[in-house]
Design an enzyme around this catalytic site. Structure first.
Site, PDB file in Angstrom:
ATOM      1  N   PRO A  32       0.953  -1.050  -0.003  1.00  9.01           N
ATOM      2  CA  PRO A  32       0.067   0.035   0.019  1.00  9.01           C
ATOM      3  C   PRO A  32       0.885   1.250  -0.190  1.00  9.01           C
ATOM      4  O   PRO A  32       1.505   1.612   1.000  1.00  9.01           O
ATOM      5  CB  PRO A  32      -0.714  -0.145   1.295  1.00  9.01           C
ATOM      6  CG  PRO A  32       0.071  -0.738   2.227  1.00  9.01           C
ATOM      7  CD  PRO A  32       0.802  -1.825   1.315  1.00  9.01           C
ATOM      8  N   ASP A 202       6.016   3.407   1.523  1.00  9.79           N
ATOM      9  CA  ASP A 202       5.214   2.217   1.796  1.00  9.79           C
ATOM     10  C   ASP A 202       4.385   2.906   2.987  1.00  9.79           C
ATOM     11  O   ASP A 202       4.772   3.460   3.932  1.00  9.79           O
ATOM     12  CB  ASP A 202       6.226   1.425   2.516  1.00  9.79           C
ATOM     13  CG  ASP A 202       5.562  -0.047   3.135  1.00  9.79           C
ATOM     14  OD1 ASP A 202       4.523   0.025   3.389  1.00  9.79           O
ATOM     15  OD2 ASP A 202       6.350  -1.044   2.995  1.00  9.79           O
ATOM     16  N   HIS A 203       3.071   2.834   2.897  1.00 13.79           N
ATOM     17  CA  HIS A 203       2.340   3.409   3.732  1.00 13.79           C
ATOM     18  C   HIS A 203       2.039   2.499   5.197  1.00 13.79           C
ATOM     19  O   HIS A 203       1.311   2.879   6.192  1.00 13.79           O
ATOM     20  CB  HIS A 203       0.848   3.754   3.390  1.00 13.79           C
ATOM     21  CG  HIS A 203       0.181   4.888   3.831  1.00 13.79           C
ATOM     22  ND1 HIS A 203       0.116   5.425   5.030  1.00 13.79           N
ATOM     23  CD2 HIS A 203      -0.944   5.803   3.298  1.00 13.79           C
ATOM     24  CE1 HIS A 203      -0.219   6.340   5.458  1.00 13.79           C
ATOM     25  NE2 HIS A 203      -1.041   6.652   4.282  1.00 13.79           N
ATOM     26  N   ARG A 204       2.698   1.353   5.113  1.00 15.43           N
ATOM     27  CA  ARG A 204       2.692   0.669   6.405  1.00 15.43           C
ATOM     28  C   ARG A 204       3.602   1.128   7.322  1.00 15.43           C
ATOM     29  O   ARG A 204       3.589   0.693   8.590  1.00 15.43           O
ATOM     30  CB  ARG A 204       2.786  -0.950   6.252  1.00 15.43           C
ATOM     31  CG  ARG A 204       1.785  -1.507   5.085  1.00 15.43           C
ATOM     32  CD  ARG A 204       2.381  -2.829   4.700  1.00 15.43           C
ATOM     33  NE  ARG A 204       3.786  -2.867   3.856  1.00 15.43           N
ATOM     34  CZ  ARG A 204       4.299  -4.035   3.416  1.00 15.43           C
ATOM     35  NH1 ARG A 204       3.736  -5.151   3.752  1.00 15.43           N
ATOM     36  NH2 ARG A 204       5.364  -3.653   2.798  1.00 15.43           N
ATOM     37  N   VAL A 205       4.603   1.739   6.700  1.00 12.26           N
ATOM     38  CA  VAL A 205       5.943   2.256   7.505  1.00 12.26           C
ATOM     39  C   VAL A 205       5.685   3.464   7.933  1.00 12.26           C
ATOM     40  O   VAL A 205       5.969   4.048   8.960  1.00 12.26           O
ATOM     41  CB  VAL A 205       6.999   1.914   6.746  1.00 12.26           C
ATOM     42  CG1 VAL A 205       8.376   2.352   7.500  1.00 12.26           C
ATOM     43  CG2 VAL A 205       7.203   0.425   6.436  1.00 12.26           C
TER      44      VAL A 205
END
Length: 230
Positions: A32, A202-205
């Site tokens: 994502p 990276d939108h998780r990070v």
């Protein structure tokens, strides 16, 4: 006009390079991502480049150095998530720089970019480019990047988005520096050289505020680039 040797309507099998790029691009779709853009005045950077380019310094290495100085202050932008459950604040700042080659691209890595001066960095970059041209680049020289820089400003492209390489937290797309009418703080209007950068992350990070803060720092470094030659 098609390139010489291209047969229109023919079915062409991927080369080894194209197959590798294809796998990476498909893998990147599982991450994502989001994008944040920023416009940076480059008058001072352009002046510095004109001053030191005869010493072998390229605009690519100046941008790399500016990026690594900003990453030092924003380690989350230099982090990565590989398993979807954890992420790592990478201990090294290894800037991968996208280079176009026949039928694909490759990303030579300037390792520990924050620990060497601009002149050493430029010599190392020349060595890597020479290896690319001679097809002698070793796997550790293109697969160890922690952050990627993609610069197509030399083609007069003003703005574009880049696809995040798997296993990394961010990639920055750099457009051409172009004369632009801008407003000054005191309300005056003037002409400045300005480039647009877009970071895909990276939108998780990381989140929007992380990239915004990173780009503000990068902007300050480029608009007052004295630290690039220390």
């Amino acid at each position: 006009m098609p390139r010489p040797g291209i047969e229109l309507g023919s079915l062409v099998q991927f080369t080894i390079m194209q197959s590798a790029v294809s796998r990476n691009m498909v893998e990147s779709l599982a991450v994502p991502t989001f994008r944040v853009g920023y416009s940076i005045i480059t008058d001072a950077l352009d002046a510095l480049y004109k001053k030191i380019k005869l010493k072998g310094v390229t605009m690519t290495t100046l941008l790399t150095k500016a990026t690594d100085l900003a990453l030092v202050k924003h380690p989350v932008v230099n982090s990565s998530c590989r398993d979807g459950k954890n992420f790592t604040y990478d201990s090294s700042i290894n800037i991968a720089v996208a280079v176009a080659i026949d039928d694909g691209l490759i990303t030579p890595v300037l390792q520990d970019a924050d620990k060497v001066d601009i002149y050493s960095l430029s010599r190392k970059w020349k060595e890597l480019v020479d290896k690319v041209r001679a097809k002698q680049l070793q796997p550790h020289e293109y697969s160890t990047g922690t952050f990627t820089l993609s610069n197509v400003g030399m083609f007069d492209v003003d703005c574009f988005d880049a696809i995040l390489p798997p296993g990394t937290g961010g990639i920055m797309a750099v457009g051409a520096s172009q004369p632009t009418v801008v407003g000054a703080k005191e309300g005056r209007i003037g002409m400045k050289n300005q480039m647009k950068v877009n970071v895909t992350a990276d939108h998780r990070v990381m989140y929007g505020a992380d990239l915004a803060s990173f780009l503000q720092t990068l902007d300050k470094i480029i608009e007052d680039p004295k630290d690039l030659t220390l």
